[in-house]
Write a protein that holds these residues in place. Structure first.
Motif, PDB file in Angstrom:
ATOM      1  N   LYS A   6       0.840  -1.189   0.000  1.00 37.68           N
ATOM      2  CA  LYS A   6       0.000   0.000   0.000  1.00 37.68           C
ATOM      3  C   LYS A   6       0.878   1.244   0.000  1.00 37.68           C
ATOM      4  N   THR A   7       0.330   2.319  -0.525  1.00 38.79           N
ATOM      5  CA  THR A   7       1.074   3.572  -0.542  1.00 38.79           C
ATOM      6  C   THR A   7       1.116   4.169   0.858  1.00 38.79           C
ATOM      7  N   GLU A   8       2.315   4.390   1.363  1.00 40.01           N
ATOM      8  CA  GLU A   8       2.509   5.013   2.664  1.00 40.01           C
ATOM      9  C   GLU A   8       3.005   6.445   2.459  1.00 40.01           C
ATOM     10  N   VAL A   9       2.403   7.369   3.164  1.00 41.13           N
ATOM     11  CA  VAL A   9       2.763   8.779   3.017  1.00 41.13           C
ATOM     12  C   VAL A   9       3.253   9.315   4.361  1.00 41.13           C
ATOM     13  N   GLN A  10       4.400   9.934   4.348  1.00 39.56           N
ATOM     14  CA  GLN A  10       5.002  10.483   5.574  1.00 39.56           C
ATOM     15  C   GLN A  10       5.307  11.960   5.367  1.00 39.56           C
ATOM     16  N   ALA A  11       4.988  12.761   6.359  1.00 39.30           N
ATOM     17  CA  ALA A  11       5.262  14.199   6.277  1.00 39.30           C
ATOM     18  C   ALA A  11       6.730  14.467   6.576  1.00 39.30           C
ATOM     19  N   GLU A  12       7.302  15.378   5.830  1.00 34.14           N
ATOM     20  CA  GLU A  12       8.692  15.773   6.006  1.00 34.14           C
ATOM     21  C   GLU A  12       8.745  17.293   6.139  1.00 34.14           C
ATOM     22  N   THR A  13       9.305  17.768   7.228  1.00 36.47           N
ATOM     23  CA  THR A  13       9.445  19.211   7.416  1.00 36.47           C
ATOM     24  C   THR A  13      10.703  19.674   6.702  1.00 36.47           C
ATOM     25  N   ALA A  14      10.516  20.200   5.524  1.00 34.77           N
ATOM     26  CA  ALA A  14      11.658  20.627   4.709  1.00 34.77           C
ATOM     27  C   ALA A  14      12.243  21.926   5.246  1.00 34.77           C
ATOM     28  N   ARG A  15      13.541  22.115   5.046  1.00 34.74           N
ATOM     29  CA  ARG A  15      14.200  23.352   5.455  1.00 34.74           C
ATOM     30  C   ARG A  15      14.350  24.320   4.292  1.00 34.74           C
ATOM     31  N   THR A  16      14.380  23.787   3.079  1.00 32.44           N
ATOM     32  CA  THR A  16      14.408  24.613   1.870  1.00 32.44           C
ATOM     33  C   THR A  16      13.521  23.947   0.826  1.00 32.44           C
ATOM     34  N   ILE A  17      13.108  24.723  -0.177  1.00 31.31           N
ATOM     35  CA  ILE A  17      12.254  24.158  -1.216  1.00 31.31           C
ATOM     36  C   ILE A  17      12.818  24.403  -2.610  1.00 31.31           C
ATOM     37  N   ILE A  18      13.568  25.483  -2.797  1.00 33.73           N
ATOM     38  CA  ILE A  18      14.140  25.769  -4.115  1.00 33.73           C
ATOM     39  C   ILE A  18      15.533  25.161  -4.205  1.00 33.73           C
ATOM     40  N   THR A  19      15.746  24.350  -5.241  1.00 33.92           N
ATOM     41  CA  THR A  19      17.038  23.720  -5.504  1.00 33.92           C
ATOM     42  C   THR A  19      17.649  24.347  -6.748  1.00 33.92           C
ATOM     43  N   ASP A  48      17.641  26.873 -14.041  1.00 37.85           N
ATOM     44  CA  ASP A  48      18.688  26.790 -13.023  1.00 37.85           C
ATOM     45  C   ASP A  48      18.124  26.633 -11.617  1.00 37.85           C
ATOM     46  N   ARG A  49      16.796  26.535 -11.511  1.00 36.35           N
ATOM     47  CA  ARG A  49      16.172  26.337 -10.196  1.00 36.35           C
ATOM     48  C   ARG A  49      14.893  25.534 -10.330  1.00 36.35           C
ATOM     49  N   PRO A  94      12.580  31.800 -14.104  1.00 32.53           N
ATOM     50  CA  PRO A  94      11.524  30.781 -14.116  1.00 32.53           C
ATOM     51  C   PRO A  94      11.842  29.619 -13.182  1.00 32.53           C
ATOM     52  N   LEU A  95      10.841  29.206 -12.419  1.00 35.53           N
ATOM     53  CA  LEU A  95      10.966  28.089 -11.488  1.00 35.53           C
ATOM     54  C   LEU A  95      10.386  26.844 -12.149  1.00 35.53           C
ATOM     55  N   ALA A  96      11.153  25.777 -12.215  1.00 32.21           N
ATOM     56  CA  ALA A  96      10.689  24.521 -12.798  1.00 32.21           C
ATOM     57  C   ALA A  96      10.141  23.623 -11.701  1.00 32.21           C
ATOM     58  N   ILE A  97       8.967  23.064 -11.929  1.00 29.35           N
ATOM     59  CA  ILE A  97       8.350  22.138 -10.977  1.00 29.35           C
ATOM     60  C   ILE A  97       7.968  20.863 -11.715  1.00 29.35           C
ATOM     61  N   GLY A  98       8.356  19.725 -11.164  1.00 28.94           N
ATOM     62  CA  GLY A  98       8.075  18.445 -11.798  1.00 28.94           C
ATOM     63  C   GLY A  98       9.273  17.859 -12.505  1.00 28.94           C
ATOM     64  N   THR A  99      10.442  18.406 -12.231  1.00 34.49           N
ATOM     65  CA  THR A  99      11.653  17.936 -12.905  1.00 34.49           C
ATOM     66  C   THR A  99      12.244  16.703 -12.237  1.00 34.49           C
ATOM     67  N   ASN A 100      11.820  16.390 -11.025  1.00 33.63           N
ATOM     68  CA  ASN A 100      12.319  15.214 -10.317  1.00 33.63           C
ATOM     69  C   ASN A 100      11.181  14.222 -10.111  1.00 33.63           C
ATOM     70  N   THR A 101      10.210  14.560  -9.288  1.00 35.32           N
ATOM     71  CA  THR A 101       9.015  13.733  -9.145  1.00 35.32           C
ATOM     72  C   THR A 101       7.798  14.551  -9.561  1.00 35.32           C
TER      73      THR A 101
END
Length: 387
Positions: free
Chosen positions: A72-85, A95-96, A155-162
């Motif tokens: 089954k799909t398990e979902v866990q919350a992660e408190t990220a410290r940054t969001i832009i890579t 580039d981001r 421009p910010l790219a979203i969806g480039t990894n997952t």
């Protein structure tokens, strides 16, 4: 573990024959039972490359494997410290980027992001598509980071990894929250997805596109629904993706179709048909990426190929290696996306000729950055201005 018969070994001669025989042996000992992995892309769940021990299912004669429940799909919350890579790769157009999720339930067996799960101590195999991490603070982090003094808007790219529109986005709505932040700040964004769920946010995307602030790329790997189901089990069907392209285009959102990845010997015969379908759906631009098999993706893809298309195993790998300098993968910039050699050149020319005939890729207007207005600073995350 399955034994390879003398007849099997005789049938597979040469280097690739040995490779196939070895994978038949190894995969049979690691495969997860079909009933447990129904609707998943990977058939195995090998340990990550950083783990000190390799683990896999073993039948000890007590039939205990038959009693295990379905994954089954398990979902866990992660408190990220940054969001832009940020990145400095010379062969990609941004580039981001930002990713609100780790892991992807779409389960695309060829996904180049799978090895990233090894950094979490998890498997790039079934763990990648069943053990997911969400970043509930993604939108607030995004607002803080683009509001920082000295931030230079691009421009910010979203969806480039997952994929930001994978199934759990229906419940989590992290992507919509991030788009709301970007729209309020007039920040340009480019989205890549395999999901028709992107249409949920058509209201925001159409408003941003009217200002020259948004574009969307839909990845359409094949028009063969059976192949897509096996290769990308929980992504939207090819038909649904093309319908999303049409709806986005009709709403004024610049839309691109990525035929990515192109798999030699399996999907490359569809290049012209894919581009024709993209044009008919209203796409303005098209692009492609050759199949990439970094790190753990290579054995995962080979195991999948053996399960679904064993008769094409040697042919697919032979073509791929002819474009990768004799290897499964070449990670060098400038070559990793398109490969080298005669067959890679043929794919490139076929793609270019088809795009030219269909009048695609006739000039893409850059996303605007001059409208950007930073979010108001919050006392919690950003230093307030003196005046």
């Amino acid at each position: 573990m399955r034994a390879i018969s003398i007849a099997d070994r005789a049938a597979f001669s040469g280097t690739q024959g040995v490779d196939l025989a070895n994978h038949l042996v190894n995969a049979s000992g690691l495969r997860v039972a079909p009933d447990r992995r129904r609707g998943r892309g990977s058939g195995v769940n090998p340990s990550g490359r950083f783990e000190p021990f390799a683990r896999g299912p073993v039948d000890d004669g007590w039939s205990t494997l038959e009693d295990l429940p379905a994954l089954k799909t398990e979902v866990q919350a992660e408190t990220a410290r940054t969001i832009i890579t940020t990145n400095a790769s010379p062969d990609i157009s941004f580039d981001r980027s930002a990713n609100p999720y780790r892991g992807c339930e779409h389960g695309c067996v060829y996904c180049f992001a799978r090895p990233s799960h090894a950094y979490l101590g998890l498997s790039p195999g079934l763990d990648f598509e069943t053990r997911l991490f969400v970043k509930p603070n993604a939108a607030s982090l995004l607002a803080e980071e683009i509001a920082r003094p000295g931030y230079v808007v691009k421009p910010l790219a979203i969806g480039t990894n997952t994929d930001p529109y994978q199934p759990i986005e229906r419940r989590e709505t992290l992507m919509r929250a991030m788009l709301e932040v970007l729209e309020a700040a007039n920040h340009p964004v480019g989205i890549v997805t395999k999901s028709a769920l992107v249409l949920r946010d058509l209201d925001i995307l159409s408003r941003m596109a009217a200002k020259g602030l948004a574009r969307v790329a839909l990845s359409v790997t094949t028009l063969d629904r059976t192949l897509a189901r096996a290769m990308e089990p929980r992504a939207s069907t090819p038909t649904k993706r093309l319908e999303a392209v049409r709806a986005l285009s009709e709403a004024g959102v610049p839309t691109m179709v990525m035929t990515a990845p192109i798999i030699p010997g399996l999907t490359d015969h569809e290049i012209e048909r894919l581009l024709e379908a993209a044009k008919a759906a209203g796409a303005r631009d098209v692009g492609y990426v050759l199949l990439r098999l970094p790190l753990e993706v290579a054995p995962l893809f080979k195991e999948w190929l053996l399960r679904h298309y064993p008769g094409r195993y040697r042919h697919v790998l032979s073509l791929l290696r002819s474009m990768r300098g004799g290897k499964d993968y070449d990670a060098d910039w400038g070559r990793r996306m398109t490969g080298t050699g005669a067959y890679a050149m043929q794919i490139r020319r076929r793609f270019e000729l088809a795009a030219d005939r269909l009048e695609l890729n006739r000039g893409r207007a850059p996303l605007r950055t001059d409208l950007f207005s930073p979010p108001k600073a919050s006392a919690a995350g950003v230093q307030l201005s003196l005046l």
